[in-house]
Design an enzyme around this catalytic site. Structure first.
Site, mmCIF file in Angstrom:
data_model
loop_
_atom_site.group_PDB
_atom_site.id
_atom_site.type_symbol
_atom_site.label_atom_id
_atom_site.label_comp_id
_atom_site.label_asym_id
_atom_site.label_seq_id
_atom_site.Cartn_x
_atom_site.Cartn_y
_atom_site.Cartn_z
ATOM 1 N N GLY A 207 0.820 -1.941 -0.451
ATOM 2 C CA GLY A 207 0.225 -0.097 -0.275
ATOM 3 C C GLY A 207 0.933 1.312 0.030
ATOM 4 O O GLY A 207 2.141 1.298 -0.292
ATOM 5 N N ASN A 208 0.235 2.570 0.636
ATOM 6 C CA ASN A 208 1.600 3.788 0.687
ATOM 7 C C ASN A 208 -0.091 4.096 1.730
ATOM 8 O O ASN A 208 -0.925 4.096 1.904
ATOM 9 C CB ASN A 208 1.029 4.513 -1.246
ATOM 10 C CG ASN A 208 -0.212 4.705 -1.003
ATOM 11 O OD1 ASN A 208 -1.177 5.410 -0.787
ATOM 12 N ND2 ASN A 208 -0.994 3.695 -2.522
#
Ligand code: C5P
Length: 400
Positions: A207-208
């Protein structure tokens, strides 16, 4: 329902009608608005800040400086969706007309970018004096909205024009102004927001750090201007709270793509603010991946996710407007412009990474908007709400 979630900034000045400010705050809060109050010191002689802070559930400022701390009137001015000065005395009217900034009310007024409404209150001869009327004309020439004074018995015992409009009428006038701002009524706009999570197994993902704050601010701005908003959000992101927003929760880029393409067909525009993963693990394990005894390395094969912006760019008709974001670390303008053409966007919002306070997680952002004609408009570092307003202003110019 028009007022739900609206930020109302009430300026109270020193007239006997200040006692009605309490009813006014009550009415706004009851209608679902968030209210903050600033007062002149003489208003505080008519009604206590404590009364208004209790009703508004926010501290009330009577000065630009409280003790040894500075009240950020600039921030308050930008926070507001609408500012109302009620009651407005002849003194503060004169100061607003001429920019004489000696109270927190005038300081906030000069900083406000939102519609400003005034509800004057004074005795009839004061109201009819050419100086007062000239100042009212000046405020109108600045685009401020006059809520007409009432006609009747005044505190002096005289009878005539000069009474502050009743709180119920002020509420109606505010609703009217908010309705006028609804340039996007009848338009459907999609917003993608937040990160995507690409699952490796049931407990892990790639993810980020996107928080979804920018996307949420855009959706709220769109809804405030009357649009029907479809907010497609990645996991764990900040969500908009305004009425008129349908939230679709997704996890992966593929799910975001499917929701966005399905919704786009009958939409007028899409603003793609999500930080979508470019790659996902080729396979997602059904069970938690276990490390094997002695295992020191592991590799994950990644495959491309669908590019939502490019897919919508391809599907787009002449009437639909597509807005993308770009976050570049080098040759920013050149790369963002290339992206705009490649994905068939109408304009692109370039996020600056170079400036302190801009980008992921911050409440502020600094952007540059580039359009298809390659005209480049830089904006200052400002709250995400103000950035959202600039982006939506730009969209309105395309759609209307
Ligand atoms: O190609 P890049 O990720 O830099 O492009 C950024 C823009 O494209 C953003 O508006 C982002 O939301 C969108 N995008 C997308 N789907 C992807 C990757 C990016 O919609 N798979």
């Amino acid at each position: 329902m028009l007022l739900k979630g609206t930020h109302i900034l009430l300026g109270v000045t020193g007239s006997i009608a200040a006692y009605k400010a309490a009813s006014l705050v009550r009415l706004f809060v009851k209608a679902g608005a968030e209210v903050q109050v600033v007062m002149t010191p003489s208003a505080a002689e008519f009604i206590t800040p404590l009364t208004l802070s209790t009703l508004s559930k926010h501290p009330v400022h009577t000065s630009v400086i409280d003790g040894d701390s500075w009240n950020n009137h600039v921030e308050l001015g930008l926070w507001a969706d609408v500012m109302i000065v009620a009651p407005l005395t002849a003194t503060t009217l004169g100061k607003m007309a001429h920019g004489i900034c000696d109270s927190v009310v005038v300081a906030t007024y000069l900083s406000a970018r939102c519609p400003v409404m005034i509800a004057p209150a004074m005795d009839l001869d004061m109201w009819q004096h050419p100086a007062t009327q000239a100042n009212i004309d000046l405020l109108k020439s600045y685009g401020n909205h006059l809520i007409p004074v009432g006609d009747g018995v005044l505190a002096s015992g005289l009878s005539g024009p000069g009474r502050m409009a009743e709180p119920e009428d002020i509420l109606k006038a505010v609703e009217q102004i908010l309705k006028q701002k609804q340039e996007l009524a009848g338009k459907k706009v999609i917003v993608t927001s937040g990160p995507t999570y690409e699952a490796l197994d049931p407990v892990r993902f790639i993810g980020n750090h996107s928080t979804g704050k920018m996307g949420a601010a855009i959706s709220e701005q769109l809804a405030q201007r009357g649009a029907e908003v479809i907010h497609i959000s990645g996991p764990n992101a900040v969500l908009p709270t305004q009425d008129g927003i349908t939230i679709i929760n997704v996890k992966s880029a593929q799910q975001m793509h499917d929701a966005a393409t399905q919704q786009f067909a009958d939409s007028d525009a899409a603003i793609l603010a999500a930080a979508v993963a470019d790659f996902r693990p080729e396979t997602t394990a059904d069970q938690k991946i276990k490390k094997k005894p002695g295992q020191n390395e592991m590799s994950i094969n990644l495959v491309k996710t669908p590019d939502i912006a490019a897919a919508l760019g391809q599907a787009k008709t002449d009437k639909q407007i597509l807005v993308g974001f770009a976050l570049e670390t080098q040759n920013e303008i050149e790369n963002a412009t290339k992206k705009l053409h490649k994905k068939n966007l109408d304009f692109i919002v370039l996020n600056s990474m170079a400036d302190k306070g801009a980008g992921f997680g911050h409440d502020t952002n600094k952007v540059t908007i580039i359009d298809r004609e390659e005209s480049v408009t830089p904006y200052p570092l400002q709250s995400k709400k103000a950035v959202a307003a600039d982006i939506v202003d730009c969209l309105v110019r395309y759609l209307i």
